[in-house]
Design a protein around this motif. Sequence first.
Motif, PDB file in Angstrom:
ATOM      1  N   SER A  36     -30.663-100.134 106.554  1.00 51.45           N
ATOM      2  CA  SER A  36     -31.563-100.212 105.407  1.00 51.45           C
ATOM      3  C   SER A  36     -31.614 -98.870 104.678  1.00 51.45           C
ATOM      4  O   SER A  36     -31.062 -97.861 105.137  1.00 51.45           O
ATOM      5  CB  SER A  36     -32.962-100.599 105.861  1.00 51.45           C
ATOM      6  OG  SER A  36     -33.584 -99.510 106.541  1.00 51.45           O
ATOM      7  N   THR A  61     -35.802 -96.678 111.054  1.00 51.74           N
ATOM      8  CA  THR A  61     -36.593 -97.744 111.654  1.00 51.74           C
ATOM      9  C   THR A  61     -35.990 -98.135 112.995  1.00 51.74           C
ATOM     10  O   THR A  61     -34.790 -97.933 113.231  1.00 51.74           O
ATOM     11  CB  THR A  61     -36.640 -98.999 110.761  1.00 51.74           C
ATOM     12  OG1 THR A  61     -35.331 -99.583 110.711  1.00 51.74           O
ATOM     13  CG2 THR A  61     -37.101 -98.659 109.349  1.00 51.74           C
ATOM     14  N   GLU A 108     -35.538-101.158 113.876  1.00 55.01           N
ATOM     15  CA  GLU A 108     -34.609-102.251 113.586  1.00 55.01           C
ATOM     16  C   GLU A 108     -33.230-101.723 113.223  1.00 55.01           C
ATOM     17  O   GLU A 108     -32.206-102.303 113.623  1.00 55.01           O
ATOM     18  CB  GLU A 108     -35.165-103.125 112.464  1.00 55.01           C
ATOM     19  CG  GLU A 108     -36.378-103.957 112.849  1.00 55.01           C
ATOM     20  CD  GLU A 108     -37.659-103.130 113.011  1.00 55.01           C
ATOM     21  OE1 GLU A 108     -38.591-103.605 113.702  1.00 55.01           O
ATOM     22  OE2 GLU A 108     -37.716-101.993 112.455  1.00 55.01           O
ATOM     23  N   ASP A 109     -33.190-100.617 112.495  1.00 55.51           N
ATOM     24  CA  ASP A 109     -31.895-100.022 112.168  1.00 55.51           C
ATOM     25  C   ASP A 109     -31.215 -99.451 113.412  1.00 55.51           C
ATOM     26  O   ASP A 109     -29.980 -99.468 113.523  1.00 55.51           O
ATOM     27  CB  ASP A 109     -32.055 -98.939 111.104  1.00 55.51           C
ATOM     28  CG  ASP A 109     -32.128 -99.512 109.691  1.00 55.51           C
ATOM     29  OD1 ASP A 109     -31.892-100.727 109.532  1.00 55.51           O
ATOM     30  OD2 ASP A 109     -32.421 -98.745 108.750  1.00 55.51           O
ATOM     31  N   GLY A 157     -31.382-100.844 116.244  1.00 56.18           N
ATOM     32  CA  GLY A 157     -30.778-102.041 116.827  1.00 56.18           C
ATOM     33  C   GLY A 157     -29.487-102.420 116.138  1.00 56.18           C
ATOM     34  O   GLY A 157     -28.496-102.784 116.805  1.00 56.18           O
ATOM     35  N   THR A 158     -29.460-102.322 114.824  1.00 57.56           N
ATOM     36  CA  THR A 158     -28.232-102.612 114.070  1.00 57.56           C
ATOM     37  C   THR A 158     -27.118-101.643 114.456  1.00 57.56           C
ATOM     38  O   THR A 158     -25.966-102.050 114.673  1.00 57.56           O
ATOM     39  CB  THR A 158     -28.516-102.509 112.554  1.00 57.56           C
ATOM     40  OG1 THR A 158     -29.497-103.481 112.194  1.00 57.56           O
ATOM     41  CG2 THR A 158     -27.255-102.726 111.740  1.00 57.56           C
ATOM     42  N   GLU A 201     -41.714 -98.084 122.738  1.00 57.13           N
ATOM     43  CA  GLU A 201     -40.979 -98.973 121.841  1.00 57.13           C
ATOM     44  C   GLU A 201     -39.499 -98.719 122.120  1.00 57.13           C
ATOM     45  O   GLU A 201     -38.984 -97.632 121.866  1.00 57.13           O
ATOM     46  CB  GLU A 201     -41.298 -98.681 120.378  1.00 57.13           C
ATOM     47  CG  GLU A 201     -40.568 -99.608 119.403  1.00 57.13           C
ATOM     48  CD  GLU A 201     -40.862 -99.276 117.964  1.00 57.13           C
ATOM     49  OE1 GLU A 201     -41.557-100.058 117.291  1.00 57.13           O
ATOM     50  OE2 GLU A 201     -40.397 -98.191 117.504  1.00 57.13           O
ATOM     51  N   VAL A 206     -35.436 -99.983 121.944  1.00 55.30           N
ATOM     52  CA  VAL A 206     -34.372-100.831 121.397  1.00 55.30           C
ATOM     53  C   VAL A 206     -33.393-101.084 122.531  1.00 55.30           C
ATOM     54  O   VAL A 206     -32.706-100.175 122.996  1.00 55.30           O
ATOM     55  CB  VAL A 206     -33.676-100.159 120.208  1.00 55.30           C
ATOM     56  CG1 VAL A 206     -32.590-101.085 119.651  1.00 55.30           C
ATOM     57  CG2 VAL A 206     -34.683 -99.810 119.120  1.00 55.30           C
ATOM     58  N   GLY A 243     -29.720-104.698 120.899  1.00 56.28           N
ATOM     59  CA  GLY A 243     -30.268-104.496 119.560  1.00 56.28           C
ATOM     60  C   GLY A 243     -31.679-104.995 119.374  1.00 56.28           C
ATOM     61  O   GLY A 243     -32.265-104.803 118.300  1.00 56.28           O
ATOM     62  N   THR A 244     -32.281-105.604 120.374  1.00 58.58           N
ATOM     63  CA  THR A 244     -33.629-106.148 120.273  1.00 58.58           C
ATOM     64  C   THR A 244     -34.676-105.055 120.424  1.00 58.58           C
ATOM     65  O   THR A 244     -34.618-104.252 121.354  1.00 58.58           O
ATOM     66  CB  THR A 244     -33.865-107.214 121.363  1.00 58.58           C
ATOM     67  OG1 THR A 244     -32.860-108.218 121.252  1.00 58.58           O
ATOM     68  CG2 THR A 244     -35.242-107.844 121.213  1.00 58.58           C
ATOM     69  N   VAL A 245     -35.650-105.044 119.504  1.00 57.82           N
ATOM     70  CA  VAL A 245     -36.759-104.094 119.586  1.00 57.82           C
ATOM     71  C   VAL A 245     -37.829-104.684 120.497  1.00 57.82           C
ATOM     72  O   VAL A 245     -38.308-105.801 120.265  1.00 57.82           O
ATOM     73  CB  VAL A 245     -37.343-103.798 118.199  1.00 57.82           C
ATOM     74  CG1 VAL A 245     -38.489-102.788 118.305  1.00 57.82           C
ATOM     75  CG2 VAL A 245     -36.260-103.255 117.264  1.00 57.82           C
ATOM     76  N   THR A 304     -37.700 -95.432 120.695  1.00 64.85           N
ATOM     77  CA  THR A 304     -37.977 -94.974 119.331  1.00 64.85           C
ATOM     78  C   THR A 304     -39.394 -94.440 119.168  1.00 64.85           C
ATOM     79  O   THR A 304     -39.634 -93.603 118.298  1.00 64.85           O
ATOM     80  CB  THR A 304     -37.721 -96.105 118.324  1.00 64.85           C
ATOM     81  OG1 THR A 304     -38.387 -97.295 118.771  1.00 64.85           O
ATOM     82  CG2 THR A 304     -36.228 -96.394 118.212  1.00 64.85           C
TER      83      THR A 304
END
Length: 487
Positions: A37, A73, A75-76, A78-79, A188, A190, A194-196, A222
Motif C-alpha cells: 500500500s 502496516t 497487512e503490508d 503479510g504481503t 501483534e 504477522v 501472511g496472516t496478522v 509488528t
Amino acid sequence: MLRPLLRATYVALLLHRTRTAAQDAASTCQQIASAISDASAVFYNPDPSYLADIAHYATSSTDESVCSVEPGTAEDVGTILSILDSSQTPFGVKGGGHASNPNFSSSTGVQISMYRLNRIDYDSSTGTVAVGAGNVWDNVYSALEPYGVNVVGGRVSGIGVAGFTLGGGYSWLTNQYGLALDSVRGFELVLPNGTVTDVTESAYPDLFWGLKGGYNNYGIVTTFTLQAYPQGQVWGGQLIILGEYIDQVNVATANFAANVTDPKAQIIATYDYEEGALLAAVMLFYDAPSQPAGIFDEFLAIPALSANISTRSFLSLVQVEPTTTSESMRGFSNTVPFEEITLPLLETIVAQLEYWGAALSNSSAALLSYDVEPFLPSILTHGGPSAYPWTRDQRFLPFNMGFFWTDAQYDGDFYEAIVESSRNLTDTAVQEGQTQVPSAPLYPNYALFGTPVGSMYGESLAEMTMLKQTYDPQNVMGLTGGWKVTG
C-alpha cells in the motif's frame, strides 16, 4: 586444491549464481513495490532511506541488500512475507539495528526495516502501552514521560524495542518487574503465511510462550503491548574512573553485588581498554529522586575523571551513555552467565581485558569492553514461563563482552579472541565454585554467532521446535537470520 581450469570454472559458476540471486531479488523487490500500500515504500542504493535501512550499530552487521522495504502496516508485512516465501528470497528484519551478529537482522536479499511501525499509544484504562516494532526505547520513554509511567526497556540510548524484548530484555527496572518479556501483555504478529494475528496468553498460549525469547522464529512482530508502571524522576548517571583506581572499582562492585538488596538500586560496571589505557565507566541508578545513604558510597568515594550524577528524568539517565560507535567500527559480543559477581572474578575480568587489549592492538585499532551487570536473585519471579530463560529456578547474570575494531581482515582474530576470553572466564567461575555456569542459559541478545541454539534454549528447545512445525511448516522464517529453531 582445484586445478587452474577447474578453479576458473568454479569462480565463474559462483559469480553466475551471485548475479542470478541478485536478479531474483531485484524481481522480488519489484513485486513487493507493486503489491504494498501507499503506507509502505521500497528503496534502492544510494537513496538515503535505503542507506539508513541497512545501517547497523556495527559495520560488520551491515549487508548491502538489493533493496530495502519499509512496511507501514501489519497487512503490508503479510504481503511482503508472502512474496518472499513464494520467491524464496533471503531477507533481514531490522528494528533498531543493534544486533552485532552478522546476518541476524541484515541480508544481501531484501532488507525489511520496521522504521515506519513507530506507534506509541498509552491506554490509561488498562495501564498498557502499544509500541510499534520500529521504535527505539528513547522514543518510548519520551512519549510516556508526560503520563508519569514507564515500561521495562533498554538501559542505554539507541536500543531497538523489537530485538531487545523478543530476546529477553534486562532493564534498569528488572529488579522490580522482571525482564522486558515478562511485561508483554500481547504481540501483534504477522505469521509466516501472511496472516496478522493478535497473540495473547489466553488466545495463543503456545505462541505467547514461544515469542518470549524466541525472536522471529514464528513470524514478524509488528506491535508489542506492554505493561506500564508509575515512573517519576530518578537519581544516577555515570562515573569515568582511571585505571589506577580499578582495584577500588572491583571492591565496590563486588560489595554492591553481594550486599545491596534494594530493588530500586542497580549498577553497570563497564571495564574498557582502548589505545593502551584501562578505564572504568560505572553507571549508577536509583529509582527515586534521591539515593538512600550508603548504597553507592563506595563508588562515589573513588576519584573520578568525570562524573555525571544527578536527579533527572529516566530518559536523561538512559541517554548518558549513547550506543553509537564510529562509522568504521566492526564488532562482536559474547556472554558468560555468571551465578554471582565476586572479587576474584572481577580481577580475572580485568586481567583478561588487559591481556586481549594488548594482544589485539597490533591487529587493528580496537576497543574492548566488559560489562558487569549485577541483579537480584529474585528477578525471574516477576514473570511466568518463557522460551528464554528455559529455567526460572535460578537467575544467571547477563555479563556482556564487546570487542570492536576497524579492519575487516582481522575479523577472525577478534572472533577467536572473544571466544577464548569467554572460555577463560567460564573456567574461572567454575574454579571458584560456580559449577552451573557451563550449562546455564546464555542471554540470546549477547551471545556470539556460532553459539549452539541449545545453549540459550535448553529444555525449551523441544517445545519451540514443535511450535515451528505448527506455525511455520514451510520454514519461511528460515530465509532470515537470527537464532534459528528448525522444525
